[in-house]
Every structure is written in C-alpha cells, then in structure tokens.
Design a protein around this motif. Structure first.
Motif, short mmCIF file in Angstrom:
data_model
loop_
_atom_site.label_atom_id
_atom_site.label_comp_id
_atom_site.label_asym_id
_atom_site.label_seq_id
_atom_site.Cartn_x
_atom_site.Cartn_y
_atom_site.Cartn_z
N GLU A 409 0.78 -1.24 0.00
CA GLU A 409 0.00 0.00 0.00
C GLU A 409 0.81 1.28 0.00
OE1 GLU A 409 -3.54 1.18 1.46
OE2 GLU A 409 -4.28 -0.76 2.04
N PHE A 410 2.13 1.14 -0.08
CA PHE A 410 2.89 2.38 0.05
C PHE A 410 3.97 2.48 -1.03
CE2 PHE A 410 5.77 5.14 2.87
CZ PHE A 410 5.08 6.28 2.51
N ALA A 411 3.65 3.23 -2.06
CA ALA A 411 4.62 3.45 -3.14
C ALA A 411 4.59 4.94 -3.50
CB ALA A 411 4.28 2.59 -4.34
N PRO A 412 5.13 5.79 -2.60
CA PRO A 412 5.05 7.23 -2.88
C PRO A 412 6.03 7.66 -3.96
CG PRO A 412 6.30 6.84 -0.88
CD PRO A 412 5.87 5.50 -1.36
N ILE A 413 5.62 8.63 -4.76
CA ILE A 413 6.51 9.16 -5.80
C ILE A 413 6.82 10.61 -5.45
CG2 ILE A 413 6.73 9.73 -8.25
CD1 ILE A 413 4.91 7.36 -8.85
N LYS A 414 8.00 10.80 -4.89
CA LYS A 414 8.40 12.17 -4.54
C LYS A 414 9.51 12.64 -5.48
CE LYS A 414 5.90 12.27 -0.71
NZ LYS A 414 4.68 13.07 -0.65
N ASN A 415 10.40 11.70 -5.84
CA ASN A 415 11.57 12.06 -6.64
C ASN A 415 11.56 11.28 -7.95
OD1 ASN A 415 12.74 13.46 -4.27
ND2 ASN A 415 12.77 11.37 -3.45
N ARG A 416 12.47 11.66 -8.85
CA ARG A 416 12.55 10.89 -10.11
C ARG A 416 13.25 9.57 -9.91
NH1 ARG A 416 12.72 14.63 -15.42
NH2 ARG A 416 10.98 15.82 -14.63
N THR A 417 14.35 9.60 -9.15
CA THR A 417 15.13 8.37 -8.94
C THR A 417 15.39 8.20 -7.44
OG1 THR A 417 17.11 9.65 -9.24
CG2 THR A 417 16.34 8.44 -11.17
N GLY A 418 15.89 7.01 -7.08
CA GLY A 418 16.28 6.77 -5.68
C GLY A 418 15.09 6.44 -4.80
N ILE A 419 15.19 6.90 -3.54
CA ILE A 419 14.14 6.60 -2.56
C ILE A 419 12.86 7.34 -2.93
CG2 ILE A 419 13.53 6.85 -0.10
CD1 ILE A 419 16.56 6.61 0.46
N ASP A 420 11.73 6.68 -2.71
CA ASP A 420 10.41 7.27 -2.97
C ASP A 420 10.34 7.91 -4.36
OD1 ASP A 420 9.78 6.47 -0.45
OD2 ASP A 420 9.93 8.46 0.46
N SER A 421 10.69 7.14 -5.33
CA SER A 421 10.79 7.71 -6.68
C SER A 421 9.92 6.94 -7.67
CB SER A 421 12.23 7.62 -7.14
OG SER A 421 12.57 6.25 -7.29
N VAL A 422 9.95 7.42 -8.89
CA VAL A 422 9.25 6.74 -9.97
C VAL A 422 9.79 5.30 -10.06
CG1 VAL A 422 8.76 6.80 -12.44
CG2 VAL A 422 9.06 8.93 -11.17
N GLU A 423 11.13 5.17 -9.94
CA GLU A 423 11.75 3.83 -10.03
C GLU A 423 11.25 2.91 -8.94
OE1 GLU A 423 15.82 4.71 -9.40
OE2 GLU A 423 16.25 5.15 -11.51
N SER A 424 11.29 3.39 -7.68
CA SER A 424 10.90 2.49 -6.57
C SER A 424 9.41 2.16 -6.65
CB SER A 424 11.26 3.11 -5.21
OG SER A 424 10.62 4.34 -5.05
N ALA A 425 8.60 3.12 -7.11
CA ALA A 425 7.16 2.84 -7.22
C ALA A 425 6.90 1.81 -8.32
CB ALA A 425 6.41 4.14 -7.53
N ARG A 426 7.65 1.91 -9.42
CA ARG A 426 7.48 0.91 -10.51
C ARG A 426 7.82 -0.47 -9.99
NH1 ARG A 426 10.54 4.20 -15.10
NH2 ARG A 426 8.78 5.32 -16.01
#
Ligand code: UTP
Length: 432
Positions: A409-426
């Motif tokens: 339930e937790f895939a926040p997109i705050k940044n483009r890369t790295g932690i809390d990013s588009v990458e981690s959410a994908r």
C-alpha cells in the motif's frame, strides 16, 4: 497440590491469553496455535517418556491413551495442566478465527457506509511536486514502462476497484491550486476521467500563501505579482467550504471523507475494511500507517502528545526521537503515516485554520530576477509556509492508527530516482 495446580493453571491461562492477543494483534495467529500444539505435544511426550522409563507396561498403555486423549492423566495436577493446554489451544483457535470474523465485520460496515453514500474520497492534488521536477501537475506524470500509465489514472483505477466492489459511484473531490487547476481539469477531460463517472467528480482550488527568500523578502513571480505557493494540504476543508461544497456534503449525506495524497500509486482508497474499522472504533479520524523502513525514513510519525493523537512531520523528528526504543525494544516512534486519512465530517468544524501551526519548508521557488528574467532554481532557495493535514489529527481528540502492509500500500513518488521515486514505485507495482 490441588490449590497449587489451580493457581498454576490460572496463571498459565492468563499469560497465554495475553500472549495470544498480542500475537493476534500482530497477525501471528497461526504461530500461536502451532506453538500451543507444539508445547502440548512436548509436554505429552515428556509424560510419556517418564512413564516408559519408570513404570510397568500397563502404565505405558495408559500413557498412550493420555497422549491421544488426555483421558488417563495419572494425577490431578496433570489433568489440570492438560486441561489448561487444551483451553489455551481452543482460545487461540477462537481468536484466530475471530480475527478473520472481525475483518469481515469491518468490511461489511465499510461497504454499507459506501453503499449508503456516506463516504466520499478527496484527492489532494494541489502540491507543486517540486522534487519530481515536472512542470505539469504531479498526477499527469507518466510512470508507464511499455504503455502510458499516469499517476491520476492509477489513483482513479484504485478507486474504481471499490466502485465495482460496492456497485456505488463514490463522490470524488479533487483539490487543485491556482497553479495547476486548469491543467488538471483539462487532463481529466482529455482522458475521459479515466473511466470514472464525470458527474461524480468535483474540483476545487486551495488557497495560496506568499513564498520568500532566506532573508524573509518576498519573491516576485511576475513584475506585478508576488510569488505564491499552495498553502499546504491542511487547507482542504476550508477550501472545500469556500467552494461551496459543504452543501454537497449535506445534500448527499456524506459523513466520512477519505483524504489521500496524489503520489502514492499503490494505496487503497475508500477501502471498506479501513472505513469499517474507523466507524466501529467510534473515533473522529482513522489514519493508515506503516512500520517505518528506517529510523530516518521521511514519513510523519504517529504518537501521543499530551494524551492526544499527534503526528510529527519527518523534518521535525529529532535524532533522539528516531533512536528512542519502547519497553519491547522496538523503535518508540515506529509507525509512519502514508497520508491516507478518514475524517468524520461532523468533527471537522473543530479544526479551524487559525488553530493549526504553520510549517516553514525549504523549497525551490521560481522567481524573476532584477532584469525581469524568469529563474527556475536548481536547489532550494527560500521558504514556503504550509499548514499540514497531519496537524488536523491533534485537533481531533481520537484517532485510530490502522496498519497496512507497506509493500502492498505504500509506493510514494516524490523524486525521479532513488528513494520514494518513480523507479521504486514501478518496482513495487511489479510486485503487486
Ligand atoms: P508533498 O508534501 O509531497 O508536497 O505533498 P508536494 O508539493 O506535492 O511535493 P514537493 O514537496 O514540492 O516535492 C503531499 C500531498 O499533499 C498535496 C500534494 O499534492 C500531495 O498529494 N499537497 C501538498 C496539496 O494538495 N497542497 C499543498 O499545498 C501541498
């Protein structure tokens, strides 16, 4: 002998009950049952072995019966202990089954509230998304890999799951700001509301606040206009009233509002179990929380402050707070909020804007220089002033922290890369 056996049994029962409830709360129901069976079996084997070693063959037969049914305990203390083991086992079983029943009960309460139109959803989409660095509203960001998948689309699809489950078009409010209102509404129109029923969606703009440089001087964003930015996500209720939507709440009999962030693409919205648990708890607000992944993870932590529920935003959590442990050796501030709250409408008037603290946040603020040229800074260059939705919790005296599995339930997109990013959410979307 009898008395000691009774005291031991009561003591064993009480501690087993306490242990099982803690385990059930933590979701270890099955382990409790397994452990009880194991302990029971170890005890039986011990009695059996003692009899095999010490006593005559006839006793062995008895002990086999004891192993099977416990009917041939050879003294009363054994019978008591045996009975205690069985009771603990039954208790653990009941609690385990009960934990599922409770979940079903919550779901039923939640589904009923949704079907009766008592629950609305409110998407907080007024933020500037400066960390992501796109000029468009954050929800327009395309996170797809092989095909287009926009953040707004993921959010609406998550809500559509509940629409299908409950056969009800939930009222959806979308909060935007002056900076992104037109673009957001146009995008929803262009994409045909991602399959949502247009008449069930209402947009409104939040208020703005001036932004300043590090010396406190206001920036200009145009020759005749000072630089402003959205005044934080706490403004949702007053902005909603200003837009006249308190009438919608009244006319449609909306009693609960699920307020959530735009950037968590995995979150469940208007999740019936969460709604049911919050209604059942009789509290003014429910807050979805996850166990923090690291002491310095950038999430607000939920706690008690002067015996009232409270959330401390991540940049205000001190190093001591991060390292503090509770009596069990777990981090004292273990649970982070994921910006998904269920507010009881009738309590919201208690939370007026003037009661809420103002947070000073360092951000990148676009401005025009002395020659009137627009500047888009690469790094933080000043402060914005925001009131945060998490402070609303402290104004409401009761809150249910509701833990969800962070991987689900937790895939926040705050940044483009790295932690809390588009990458981690994908990556998390792939897992789910
Ligand atoms: P964030 O705290 O991540 O802020 O917002 P942000 O402005 O979107 O992003 P950054 O910090 O500049 O990178 C959390 C949620 O609150 C909403 C955002 O849209 C997001 O859903 N929000 C934030 C508002 O609706 N209004 C605001 O004034 C601030």
């Amino acid at each position: 002998g009898y008395l000691i056996a009774i005291i031991v049994c009561i003591f064993a029962l009480v501690s087993a009950y306490k242990l099982s409830s803690v385990c059930i709360q933590k979701g270890y129901g099955v382990s409790v049952i397994a452990a009880t069976i194991l302990l029971n079996a170890i005890y039986e084997i011990y009695v059996f072995a003692r009899l095999v070693l010490v006593l005559a063959p006839r006793k062995i037969i008895n002990s086999i019966k004891l192993f099977t049914f416990g009917s041939k305990c050879n003294n009363n203390s054994q019978r008591f202990i045996y009975a205690a083991c069985i009771i603990v086992l039954i208790l653990a079983l009941i609690m385990w089954v009960g934990s599922f029943a409770k979940k079903e009960e919550y779901k039923n309460i939640g589904v009923k509230a949704i079907k009766e139109g008592k629950t609305a959803a409110l998407l907080l989409a007024g933020g500037m998304g400066t960390r992501l660095g796109s000029d468009d509203p954050k929800g327009m960001y395309n996170i797809g890999e092989t095909k287009d998948v926009f953040i707004f689309q993921r959010i609406v699809e998550n809500l559509l799951d509940v629409v299908r489950e409950t056969d009800t078009w939930i009222r959806l409010f979308v909060m935007t700001s002056e900076k992104n209102h037109e673009a957001t509404v146009r995008f929803f129109e262009e994409k045909n509301y991602f399959g949502y029923k247009k008449e069930r969606v209402l947009f409104f703009k939040q208020s703005m606040a001036p932004a300043c440089d590090r010396e406190g001087k206001v920036y200009l964003e145009a020759k005749n206009r000072i630089s402003t930015s959205p005044n934080g996500n706490a403004g949702w209720y007053s902005s909603m009233i200003r837009a006249g939507y308190d009438r919608v709440l009244r006319d449609e009999g909306i009693e609960w509002i699920n307020v959530f962030a735009v950037d968590n693409v995995l979150q469940r919205i208007c999740d019936s179990c969460f709604i049911g648990a919050t209604i059942d708890a009789g509290v003014a607000v429910g807050a979805k929380v996850v166990k923090k992944a690291a002491p310095d993870e950038k999430v607000g932590v939920i706690c008690l402050e002067d015996n009232r529920p409270s959330i401390v935003e991540y940049y205000e959590v001190s190093k001591e707070m991060m390292e503090e442990k509770d009596d069990n050796g777990d981090p004292a501030y273990y649970f982070g909020v994921i910006l998904n709250y269920l507010f009881r409408v009738r309590d919201l008037d208690l939370v007026t804007d003037d009661k809420m603290p103002l947070h000073i946040v360092e951000k990148k603020i676009p401005y025009i220089d002395e020659d009137g040229n627009p500047v888009k800074p690469e790094a933080e260059n000043g402060y914005k002033f925001e009131q945060l939705v998490l402070d609303m919790i402290h104004e409401l005296s009761t809150c249910l922290p509701y833990e969800v599995e962070r991987e689900k339930e937790f895939a926040p997109i705050k940044n483009r890369t790295g932690i809390d990013s588009v990458e981690s959410a994908r990556a998390l979307l792939h897992k789910n």
